[in-house]
Design an enzyme around this catalytic site. Structure first.
Site, PDB file in Angstrom:
ATOM      1  N   ASP A   1     117.007-115.427 -28.445  1.00 12.86           N
ATOM      2  CA  ASP A   1     117.201-114.246 -27.664  1.00 12.86           C
ATOM      3  C   ASP A   1     116.057-113.323 -27.460  1.00 12.86           C
ATOM      4  O   ASP A   1     115.697-112.850 -26.266  1.00 12.86           O
ATOM      5  CB  ASP A   1     118.377-113.383 -28.267  1.00 12.86           C
ATOM      6  CG  ASP A   1     118.533-112.074 -27.714  1.00 12.86           C
ATOM      7  OD1 ASP A   1     119.166-112.076 -26.743  1.00 12.86           O
ATOM      8  OD2 ASP A   1     118.118-111.045 -28.086  1.00 12.86           O
TER       9      ASP A   1
ATOM     10  N   ASP B   1     113.790-115.714 -24.711  1.00 11.17           N
ATOM     11  CA  ASP B   1     114.173-115.819 -23.338  1.00 11.17           C
ATOM     12  C   ASP B   1     113.343-114.592 -22.488  1.00 11.17           C
ATOM     13  O   ASP B   1     112.774-114.514 -21.311  1.00 11.17           O
ATOM     14  CB  ASP B   1     115.671-115.806 -22.824  1.00 11.17           C
ATOM     15  CG  ASP B   1     116.178-114.367 -23.641  1.00 11.17           C
ATOM     16  OD1 ASP B   1     115.588-113.732 -24.125  1.00 11.17           O
ATOM     17  OD2 ASP B   1     117.521-114.553 -23.474  1.00 11.17           O
TER      18      ASP B   1
ATOM     19  N   ASP C   1     121.692-111.532 -20.096  1.00 10.82           N
ATOM     20  CA  ASP C   1     121.309-111.474 -21.763  1.00 10.82           C
ATOM     21  C   ASP C   1     121.889-110.493 -22.459  1.00 10.82           C
ATOM     22  O   ASP C   1     122.159-110.868 -23.504  1.00 10.82           O
ATOM     23  CB  ASP C   1     119.755-111.360 -21.697  1.00 10.82           C
ATOM     24  CG  ASP C   1     119.132-111.313 -23.143  1.00 10.82           C
ATOM     25  OD1 ASP C   1     119.300-112.045 -23.753  1.00 10.82           O
ATOM     26  OD2 ASP C   1     118.662-110.219 -23.507  1.00 10.82           O
TER      27      ASP C   1
ATOM     28  N   ASP D   1     124.819-111.229 -25.375  1.00 11.36           N
ATOM     29  CA  ASP D   1     124.513-110.660 -26.721  1.00 11.36           C
ATOM     30  C   ASP D   1     125.764-109.950 -27.549  1.00 11.36           C
ATOM     31  O   ASP D   1     125.988-110.468 -28.598  1.00 11.36           O
ATOM     32  CB  ASP D   1     123.328-109.939 -26.544  1.00 11.36           C
ATOM     33  CG  ASP D   1     122.261-110.383 -26.853  1.00 11.36           C
ATOM     34  OD1 ASP D   1     122.147-111.513 -26.860  1.00 11.36           O
ATOM     35  OD2 ASP D   1     121.249-109.878 -26.542  1.00 11.36           O
TER      36      ASP D   1
END
Length: 206
Positions: A65, A68, A86, A90
């Site tokens: 995470d 990226d 993203d 999450d």
């Protein structure tokens, strides 16, 4: 609360890893999706009470995470679409981990897991709602320059959430107590974000 300090030592190794991935022509969105798939493995692993394996999946997810975003900056391919993907994944991942603990021991964990999911709704909605308004009013991000969205800080941020997930896996028998404590902190964050966000936006009104 801790993100502004943790980013100082987390970003350099993430940047180095991102440079290596860029050489292999791996894209930020590919990293995001692979990290999400690995992270979601925590759900069945937790349900089976395989806490060590679940912790491994959680940590890999959190590392990817961070990678990226670092990769997107390194390759100058940052995009609203990537940021949207993203942050959405999450929140799904966080909820999946909590659900996993609820499934692991419903009798002991279900109520605490439900409370934590309730608290996550507050932190998540206040975070995203303010991000929308911040974009509308061109509010800058002076503290969190590595975030795709405006980051309205609070008591519980990314670093605290990671530490909580790790604690859950290390001491699964105490999940209920730990979850209640963390949920309380999340609710406090929601209140402070609501107040801070409301006051900030009120000052912008004519």
């Amino acid at each position: 609360m801790l993100d502004r300090w943790s980013m100082r030592w987390v970003q350099p190794p993430l940047a180095r890893l991102a440079m290596r991935l860029a050489q292999w022509r791996i894209t930020p969105n590919q990293v995001t999706l692979v990290g999400f798939v690995i992270g979601m493995l925590a759900l069945p692993l937790l349900a089976m009470q395989a806490y060590a394996a679940a912790l491994g999946a959680i940590l890999v997810n959190r590392v990817l995470d961070g990678v990226d975003g670092a990769l997107a900056r390194h390759t100058q391919t940052s995009s609203d679409a990537g940021g949207f993907l993203d942050i959405t994944l999450d929140f799904v991942f966080y909820a999946a981990v909590v659900l996993g603990f609820g499934l692991a021991d419903p009798e002991s964990n279900a109520l605490a897991a439900a409370l934590l999911l309730f608290a996550f709704m507050g932190t998540g909605s206040s975070f995203l709602a303010f991000a929308i308004m911040a974009a509308k009013h061109d509010i800058e991000r002076p503290r969190f320059t590595h975030k795709a969205f405006y980051y309205l800080d609070g008591l519980t941020e990314g670093t605290e959430t990671i530490l909580a997930l790790v604690a859950f896996c290390l001491w699964p028998r105490h999940f209920a107590l730990l979850a209640i404590v963390f949920a309380t902190a999340c609710l406090m964050t929601t209140v402070t974000r609501l107040w801070g966000g409301y006051r900030t936006l009120r000052l912008l009104e004519p």
